[in-house]
Design an enzyme around this catalytic site. Structure first.
Site, mmCIF file in Angstrom:
data_model
loop_
_atom_site.group_PDB
_atom_site.id
_atom_site.type_symbol
_atom_site.label_atom_id
_atom_site.label_comp_id
_atom_site.label_asym_id
_atom_site.label_seq_id
_atom_site.Cartn_x
_atom_site.Cartn_y
_atom_site.Cartn_z
ATOM 1 N N GLY A 13 0.790 -1.329 -0.145
ATOM 2 C CA GLY A 13 -0.033 -0.065 -0.115
ATOM 3 C C GLY A 13 0.986 1.328 -0.125
ATOM 4 O O GLY A 13 0.461 2.011 -0.601
ATOM 5 N N GLU A 32 9.514 3.974 7.756
ATOM 6 C CA GLU A 32 9.420 2.590 8.021
ATOM 7 C C GLU A 32 10.251 2.059 9.176
ATOM 8 O O GLU A 32 11.417 2.432 9.485
ATOM 9 C CB GLU A 32 10.228 2.060 6.601
ATOM 10 C CG GLU A 32 10.487 0.531 6.662
ATOM 11 C CD GLU A 32 9.259 -0.490 7.107
ATOM 12 O OE1 GLU A 32 8.258 -0.254 6.151
ATOM 13 O OE2 GLU A 32 9.394 -0.982 8.153
ATOM 14 N N ASN A 110 7.822 -12.686 1.916
ATOM 15 C CA ASN A 110 6.857 -13.706 1.587
ATOM 16 C C ASN A 110 7.190 -14.425 0.447
ATOM 17 O O ASN A 110 8.192 -14.585 -0.161
ATOM 18 C CB ASN A 110 5.286 -12.726 1.105
ATOM 19 C CG ASN A 110 5.730 -11.913 -0.122
ATOM 20 O OD1 ASN A 110 6.165 -12.263 -1.032
ATOM 21 N ND2 ASN A 110 4.862 -10.699 -0.057
ATOM 22 N N GLY A 111 6.407 -15.286 -0.145
ATOM 23 C CA GLY A 111 6.585 -16.341 -1.116
ATOM 24 C C GLY A 111 6.338 -16.052 -2.327
ATOM 25 O O GLY A 111 6.374 -16.750 -3.426
ATOM 26 N N MET A 113 3.848 -15.405 -4.333
ATOM 27 C CA MET A 113 2.754 -15.924 -4.912
ATOM 28 C C MET A 113 1.878 -14.516 -5.358
ATOM 29 O O MET A 113 1.316 -13.961 -4.608
ATOM 30 C CB MET A 113 1.875 -16.864 -4.262
ATOM 31 C CG MET A 113 2.676 -18.285 -3.957
ATOM 32 S SD MET A 113 1.537 -19.297 -3.051
ATOM 33 C CE MET A 113 0.843 -20.054 -4.582
ATOM 34 N N VAL A 241 6.311 5.612 13.252
ATOM 35 C CA VAL A 241 5.274 6.502 13.473
ATOM 36 C C VAL A 241 4.575 6.179 14.822
ATOM 37 O O VAL A 241 3.973 5.010 15.183
ATOM 38 C CB VAL A 241 4.091 6.623 12.352
ATOM 39 C CG1 VAL A 241 3.202 7.569 12.702
ATOM 40 C CG2 VAL A 241 4.990 7.345 11.300
ATOM 41 N N GLU A 349 -2.451 -23.979 -1.527
ATOM 42 C CA GLU A 349 -1.351 -24.001 -2.395
ATOM 43 C C GLU A 349 -0.665 -25.144 -1.748
ATOM 44 O O GLU A 349 -0.499 -25.482 -0.667
ATOM 45 C CB GLU A 349 -0.651 -22.724 -2.334
ATOM 46 C CG GLU A 349 -0.414 -22.224 -1.110
ATOM 47 C CD GLU A 349 -0.021 -20.824 -0.984
ATOM 48 O OE1 GLU A 349 1.279 -20.552 -0.333
ATOM 49 O OE2 GLU A 349 -0.657 -19.940 -1.357
ATOM 50 N N HIS A 434 -1.625 -13.825 6.443
ATOM 51 C CA HIS A 434 -2.200 -12.996 5.729
ATOM 52 C C HIS A 434 -3.193 -12.226 6.629
ATOM 53 O O HIS A 434 -4.561 -12.300 6.242
ATOM 54 C CB HIS A 434 -3.034 -13.776 4.701
ATOM 55 C CG HIS A 434 -2.295 -14.620 3.640
ATOM 56 N ND1 HIS A 434 -2.724 -15.619 2.788
ATOM 57 C CD2 HIS A 434 -1.077 -14.559 3.111
ATOM 58 C CE1 HIS A 434 -2.008 -16.113 1.875
ATOM 59 N NE2 HIS A 434 -0.747 -15.363 2.313
ATOM 60 N N GLY A 462 -3.559 -3.344 3.739
ATOM 61 C CA GLY A 462 -4.352 -4.503 3.691
ATOM 62 C C GLY A 462 -5.374 -4.133 4.944
ATOM 63 O O GLY A 462 -6.475 -5.223 4.852
ATOM 64 N N ASN A 472 -4.107 -15.579 -2.157
ATOM 65 C CA ASN A 472 -3.133 -14.907 -1.356
ATOM 66 C C ASN A 472 -3.180 -13.275 -1.761
ATOM 67 O O ASN A 472 -3.700 -12.904 -2.933
ATOM 68 C CB ASN A 472 -1.824 -15.146 -1.983
ATOM 69 C CG ASN A 472 -1.547 -16.597 -2.138
ATOM 70 O OD1 ASN A 472 -2.389 -17.433 -2.935
ATOM 71 N ND2 ASN A 472 -0.741 -17.148 -1.413
HETATM 72 P P1 FDA Z 1 3.047 -4.744 4.812
HETATM 73 O O1 FDA Z 1 2.964 -5.583 5.936
HETATM 74 O O2 FDA Z 1 3.589 -5.292 3.303
HETATM 75 O O3 FDA Z 1 3.859 -3.394 4.922
HETATM 76 C C1 FDA Z 1 3.635 -2.536 6.206
HETATM 77 C C2 FDA Z 1 4.863 -1.897 6.658
HETATM 78 O O4 FDA Z 1 4.645 -1.002 7.336
HETATM 79 C C3 FDA Z 1 5.818 -3.009 7.144
HETATM 80 O O5 FDA Z 1 7.260 -2.676 6.343
HETATM 81 C C4 FDA Z 1 6.135 -2.734 8.601
HETATM 82 O O6 FDA Z 1 7.391 -2.761 9.122
HETATM 83 C C5 FDA Z 1 5.764 -1.054 8.481
HETATM 84 N N1 FDA Z 1 5.242 -0.406 9.803
HETATM 85 C C6 FDA Z 1 4.366 -1.017 10.631
HETATM 86 N N2 FDA Z 1 4.241 -0.210 11.510
HETATM 87 C C7 FDA Z 1 4.730 1.069 11.527
HETATM 88 C C8 FDA Z 1 4.738 2.329 11.944
HETATM 89 N N3 FDA Z 1 4.019 2.323 13.241
HETATM 90 N N4 FDA Z 1 5.734 3.095 11.695
HETATM 91 C C9 FDA Z 1 6.559 2.755 10.645
HETATM 92 N N5 FDA Z 1 6.393 1.799 9.986
HETATM 93 C C10 FDA Z 1 5.436 0.953 10.310
HETATM 94 N N6 FDA Z 1 1.055 -12.740 0.171
HETATM 95 C C11 FDA Z 1 0.951 -13.243 -1.013
HETATM 96 O O7 FDA Z 1 -0.029 -12.393 -1.958
HETATM 97 N N7 FDA Z 1 1.569 -14.131 -1.624
HETATM 98 C C12 FDA Z 1 2.449 -14.913 -0.843
HETATM 99 O O8 FDA Z 1 2.984 -15.632 -1.438
HETATM 100 C C13 FDA Z 1 2.405 -14.405 0.392
HETATM 101 N N8 FDA Z 1 3.436 -15.157 1.262
HETATM 102 C C14 FDA Z 1 3.557 -14.730 2.602
HETATM 103 C C15 FDA Z 1 4.577 -15.369 3.323
HETATM 104 C C16 FDA Z 1 5.007 -14.776 4.596
HETATM 105 C C17 FDA Z 1 6.117 -15.589 5.494
HETATM 106 C C18 FDA Z 1 4.388 -13.617 4.990
HETATM 107 C C19 FDA Z 1 4.863 -12.972 6.456
HETATM 108 C C20 FDA Z 1 3.409 -12.989 4.321
HETATM 109 C C21 FDA Z 1 3.087 -13.227 3.231
HETATM 110 N N9 FDA Z 1 2.070 -12.852 2.114
HETATM 111 C C22 FDA Z 1 1.964 -13.403 0.990
HETATM 112 C C23 FDA Z 1 1.238 -11.728 2.811
HETATM 113 C C24 FDA Z 1 1.645 -10.451 2.061
HETATM 114 O O9 FDA Z 1 3.180 -10.265 2.373
HETATM 115 C C25 FDA Z 1 0.994 -9.335 2.896
HETATM 116 O O10 FDA Z 1 -0.332 -9.459 2.558
HETATM 117 C C26 FDA Z 1 1.357 -8.047 2.361
HETATM 118 O O11 FDA Z 1 2.592 -7.748 2.792
HETATM 119 C C27 FDA Z 1 0.598 -6.938 3.239
HETATM 120 O O12 FDA Z 1 0.715 -5.632 2.513
HETATM 121 P P2 FDA Z 1 0.490 -4.165 3.241
HETATM 122 O O13 FDA Z 1 0.797 -3.206 2.195
HETATM 123 O O14 FDA Z 1 -0.781 -4.326 3.945
HETATM 124 O O15 FDA Z 1 1.392 -4.132 4.635
#
Ligand code: FDA
Length: 493
Positions: A13, A32, A110-111, A113, A241, A349, A434, A462, A472
């Site tokens: 996002g 970040e 992440n993986g 996918m 933040v 999967e 997720h 998300g 996913n």
């Molecule tokens: P995302 O979590 O990506 O980003 C948020 C960011 O904000 C992070 O970098 C965090 O550190 C930062 N943050 C949080 N709080 C903060 C604050 N207060 N101040 C500053 N920074 C802050 N999905 C998929 O579609 N296919 C796949 O194969 C996989 N596989 C998978 C494996 C594993 C191990 C995980 C952990 C996750 C997946 N996913 C996935 C899920 C996918 O990675 C996830 O849905 C997205 O990263 C979410 O995107 P967002 O933009 O919502 O937040």
């Protein structure tokens, strides 16, 4: 200091938001909490290995918390030095929520996918969004900019590293279930070179969840690289933040700078005309719920914190017969799944078991239609945000996953593995990869992510999605952000 736009978080996002604002000429400050993953450690690698995770693997923990916690019944977790590592295993009541930490968010861990849901199922995900527009414009834009690609089917059919996936396909098809190939952001041409021995191995090592040292097009190589190239985006890593409140000219944002041990080294404030929350479902929900309760943003509505779901995640392993060996060599990047959504409510999967030895097992991560939702609330006594999830809320996911795997076990004469998630434990039902929801579109925000009650505050990640995407989630998170930011750039700047 005063900036026109501040983006909290550098995941999907946040990266979409920064790129499109910068292209429209707006200067963007990205904040970040994780580190920037661009400097190798003493072993010459940026990321830790998968089979022996070190401090780089986990976010500020003294002990690893591996999703496959046991092997042959024995626990495999180990002590590590607390460090701002790439994977956060954040513990709430009844569930551990895995999230990526660092510049690139979840894309680092992440993986890869990259699955676009079937259009016929889109109204289950986001009923107030125009599906025709999403499939004509925003999904294609997201897929193109993320660098999504398909594996070469001929190569896949013979690669030793995808034997486990072909066994998964065979078992699905013998039970009359639909097996579908799924695309990925991992560069499959690079993977071919890994197999040929002409490029350093990453997916074939295998590496995943603690970062990939090569091959994967994470956000730092796609959206964020493009955003930086505009010259209008600045990213501050190891900055969290912690507060946002109205001020003359917009909002005062308080930011905590940390070191790699997690200690505060400085506290800063900046005034931003517009603030975009893109800290992920958990990060954004925690911030907003706390800011509402503590009086910084008391006008946020009652929907903030609600509608959280785990995308129906459930993991399970099956024991195979000796003639269905899955291989000691396994690529970490999943390429296929069993689509039983319309009948049984599950999309499973076929996942690798990266043990480095023959396990005679098949592992699956199923995404199910689990209808259970939880709520984030501020706990004044602890100063923390709680989530009212319980392990029992995974029961519908187990039932839906069984619609696939009971069938396969019956046909194959096989049984579930009970040694992967704890002693004598069949289901991986205590975690999710997720997290989705907490500031749901058209409820906590308007139909384009503008937070109700505060002009100039937006949710872009998300948290907008009400708990499930049928597949996913990151392509949908990206496509929705593309849709929303296009409207916001056109009307709010
Ligand atoms: P995302 O979590 O990506 O980003 C948020 C960011 O904000 C992070 O970098 C965090 O550190 C930062 N943050 C949080 N709080 C903060 C604050 N207060 N101040 C500053 N920074 C802050 N999905 C998929 O579609 N296919 C796949 O194969 C996989 N596989 C998978 C494996 C594993 C191990 C995980 C952990 C996750 C997946 N996913 C996935 C899920 C996918 O990675 C996830 O849905 C997205 O990263 C979410 O995107 P967002 O933009 O919502 O937040």
């Amino acid at each position: 200091a005063s900036v026109p736009a501040l983006v909290t978080g550098t995941g999907y996002g946040g990266a979409v938001t920064a790129l499109r604002l910068a292209q429209a000429g707006v200067s963007v400050e990205m904040v970040e909490m994780g580190r920037s993953w661009d400097t190798p450690g003493s072993d010459g690698k940026v990321f830790s290995s998968l089979l022996s995770p070190d401090h780089r693997a986990y976010w500020l923990r003294t002990r690893t918390k591996q999703p496959l916690s046991n092997f042959l019944g024995f626990p495999i977790d180990r002590n590590v030095t607390p460090y701002t590592g790439v994977l956060d295993a954040e513990e709430f009541s009844g569930i551990t929520i895995y999230q990526g930490r660092g510049v690139g968010g979840g894309s680092l861990a992440n993986g890869g996918m990259a699955v676009t849901p079937r259009q016929s199922r889109f109204s289950q995900i986001l009923p107030t969004v125009n599906a025709a527009e999403m499939y004509a414009t925003y999904y294609p834009r997201a897929n193109a900019t993320l660098g999504v690609n398909h594996v070469d089917q001929t190569w896949w059919e013979q690669s030793a590293y995808y034997k486990y996936a072909r066994v998964g396909r065979k078992h699905a098809q013998r039970s009359g279930l639909e097996f579908v190939m799924v695309p990925n952001v991992y560069d499959f041409e690079y993977m071919k070179k890994e197999q040929a021995g002409t490029a350093p191995k990453s997916a074939l090592l295998p590496e995943v969840i603690y970062g990939n040292n090569a091959g994967k097009r994470d956000l730092s190589k796609t959206y964020l690289a493009q955003a930086k190239a505009t010259g209008k985006v600045r990213i501050s890593a190891l900055h969290e933040v912690v507060d946002v409140r109205p001020a003359a000219g917009g909002y005062t944002v308080t930011i905590r700078e940390i070191n790699t041990s997690g200690q505060t080294v400085a506290t800063k404030t900046v005034t931003a005309a517009k603030v975009f929350f893109a800290a992920g479902s958990v990060g954004t929900s925690k911030l907003l719920v706390k800011l509402r309760a503590t009086g910084a943003l008391p006008g946020l509505n009652d929907e903030v914190g609600r509608g959280w779901g785990d995308n129906g995640n459930i993991m399970v392993g099956r024991a195979n017969h000796m003639w269905d060996a899955t291989g000691a060599k396994q690529s970490s990047m999943p390429t296929g799944g069993i689509d039983h959504w319309d009948v049984g409510g599950a999309f499973a999967e076929v996942a690798p078991i990266p043990a480095g030895i023959e396990t005679y097992a098949s592992l699956y991560l199923a995404i199910t239609k689990n209808p259970n939702r939880a709520r984030f609330t501020y706990n004044a006594a602890t100063g923390r945000v709680d989530l009212d999830w319980t392990t029992a809320m995974k029961q519908p996911a187990i039932t839906m996953a069984k619609s696939i795997f009971d069938k396969i076990n019956k046909k194959e004469g096989t049984i579930y593995r009970t040694d992967l998630f704890g002693p004598a434990k069949t289901w991986g039902d205590t975690f999710t990869y997720h997290p989705l929801g907490g500031a749901v579109l058209d409820k906590a925000t308007d139909n384009h992510g503008r937070l109700k009650g505060y002009a100039g505050l937006y949710v872009m990640d998300g948290s907008l999605i009400p708990g499930n995407t049928t597949v996913n989630p990151f392509v949908t998170i990206t496509a929705l952000a593309e849709r929303n930011i296009e409207r916001i750039v056109a009307t709010d700047f």
